[in-house]
Design a protein around this motif. Structure first.
Motif, short mmCIF file in Angstrom:
data_model
loop_
_atom_site.label_atom_id
_atom_site.label_comp_id
_atom_site.label_asym_id
_atom_site.label_seq_id
_atom_site.Cartn_x
_atom_site.Cartn_y
_atom_site.Cartn_z
N ARG A 322 -15.06 16.52 110.89
CA ARG A 322 -15.82 17.68 111.35
C ARG A 322 -16.91 18.01 110.33
O ARG A 322 -16.91 17.50 109.21
CB ARG A 322 -14.91 18.90 111.56
N ASP A 348 -17.15 25.23 112.34
CA ASP A 348 -16.65 23.86 112.31
C ASP A 348 -17.17 23.13 113.54
O ASP A 348 -16.80 23.48 114.67
CB ASP A 348 -15.11 23.84 112.29
N GLU A 349 -18.03 22.16 113.32
CA GLU A 349 -18.65 21.44 114.42
C GLU A 349 -18.06 20.03 114.52
O GLU A 349 -17.73 19.41 113.51
CB GLU A 349 -20.16 21.35 114.23
N GLY A 350 -17.96 19.51 115.75
CA GLY A 350 -17.36 18.21 115.98
C GLY A 350 -18.38 17.11 116.19
O GLY A 350 -19.57 17.25 115.89
N LYS A 351 -17.90 16.01 116.78
CA LYS A 351 -18.70 14.79 116.90
C LYS A 351 -19.93 14.94 117.80
O LYS A 351 -20.89 14.18 117.68
CB LYS A 351 -17.83 13.64 117.40
N TYR A 353 -21.83 17.66 118.03
CA TYR A 353 -22.78 18.67 117.54
C TYR A 353 -24.10 18.01 117.15
O TYR A 353 -24.14 17.01 116.43
CB TYR A 353 -22.21 19.40 116.32
#
Length: 367
Positions: A322, A348-351, A353
């Motif tokens: 993340r 919290d950013e994922g794949k 973003y």
């Protein structure tokens, strides 16, 4: 990732003077005769970004590490360069390796500095250079297209994918148009194929109008003509006085600011050139910030978090978990990471973003 710009232009337009000023070196000999640049000169400069200092002050970083831009000063081209005139094809090859072409155009009158064509007409100068690049591409592509067509007939998959792009490019060149006009019509895979062809006219162009000191703020009739041409091409234009930039390059930062202000200029030409280059190439900057260092990283607009992490290290992309992300304005407004978290501004950013310009990011990854 910064970006690499090839500086081109006719002889005696101020290319080497501008290069020396931008890189603050005297590596390229600036002289009043054609072909004073015998080998391509390459210089790297830090990309100026006032946000870095503010981030570093908040984080109390010991070091600032900006991203960098490379300039390649390529010898003056002349009419007939594609057929070996002047210094010929050896210099055309240097242009193939750059991300963008910075085309310096003479937009000043000076009887002491000769013009290779005997007149001051920057639009005609631009057309002369463009024609030579198109002729070089045409000669190269005609030969390569015929070879690819034969392989495609034999059902070679790579050749079958390449052939439509090559034929479309060839048609544009035969019609007297640069290959970059094709880019807006291509998808991602087709764009990758086109870039792989390394055609001279596939590179985006940034026009730099080199003016006398008195025209540095407002420009003149020559720069207006260049601006109209660039608008038709969806290109960028920057007005710079190479003479002013040469003086600024020799001054300490504070004196340089005062000098520019006295001339009515808010910033150095380098800053304007880089900003225009970023816009032309659709580039943005994100930051990693901590007590050790504040560092800038350059990525293309639309880059997702794992690929942005990969710019730092390939392991970061492979093991991406993340991205702890804070927008630049929030980082400054809430006095850093702790304050931003307390205000609910850390994410919290994922794949999936898509990284935004100015994001302050801390990547989490598996080793």
């Amino acid at each position: 990732m910064g970006f690499k710009c090839g500086i081109v232009g006719l002889p005696n337009v101020g290319k080497s003077t501008l290069f020396n000023a931008l890189t603050k070196t005297a590596a390229a000999q600036a002289a009043n005769y054609p072909f004073c640049t015998i080998e391509p000169n390459t210089g790297e400069v830090a990309v100026p970004d006032p946000r870095m200092r503010k981030l570093a002050d908040v984080a109390k970083s010991k070091e600032l590490i900006p991203t960098r831009i490379s300039f390649v000063d390529i010898a003056g081209l002349v009419r007939g360069a594609s057929k070996g005139e002047g210094l010929g094809n050896q210099f055309l090859a240097n242009i193939r390796e750059v991300d963008a072409i910075v085309h310096v155009l003479r937009c000043f009158e000076d009887s002491d500095i000769t013009h290779v064509e005997g007149r001051i007409n920057p639009v005609a100068d631009a057309e002369t250079i463009e024609t030579e690049l198109m002729l070089a591409d045409l000669e190269s592509l005609e030969r390569r297209t015929e070879q690819t067509r034969k392989r495609a007939t034999s059902k070679d998959k790579e050749s079958m994918a390449m052939l439509p792009i090559m034929e479309a490019s060839l048609k544009l060149l035969q019609d007297g148009k640069p290959v970059r006009t094709l880019l807006s019509k291509l998808d991602a895979e087709e764009t990758r194929i086109l870039k792989g062809l390394n055609l001279l006219t596939s590179h985006p162009v940034l026009y730099v109008c080199n003016v006398a000191e008195g025209d540095a703020v407002t420009g003149n009739e020559h720069t207006a003509a260049v601006a109209a041409m660039a608008k038709e091409q969806n290109s960028e234009v920057v007005i710079i006085s190479a003479a002013i930039e040469a003086e600024v390059a020799q001054l300490p930062d504070e004196e340089a600011t005062e000098f520019l202000s006295a001339l009515g200029l808010d910033e150095a030409g380098l800053d304007r050139l880089i900003r225009a280059g970023y816009k032309l190439l659709h580039l943005i900057t994100y930051f990693t910030v901590g007590p050790k260092e504040t560092r800038a990283w350059t990525i293309e607009t639309g880059t997702k978090a794992p690929q942005a992490a990969g710019v730092i290290h390939s392991d970061f992309e492979r093991g991406f978990i993340r991205a702890n992300t804070i927008a630049y304005d929030d980082y400054i407004a809430y006095n850093g990471e702790v304050g931003a978290k307390e205000a609910g501004k850390a994410r919290d950013e994922g794949k999936e973003y898509v990284v935004q310009d100015g994001d302050v990011i801390h990547f989490r990854f598996n080793t």
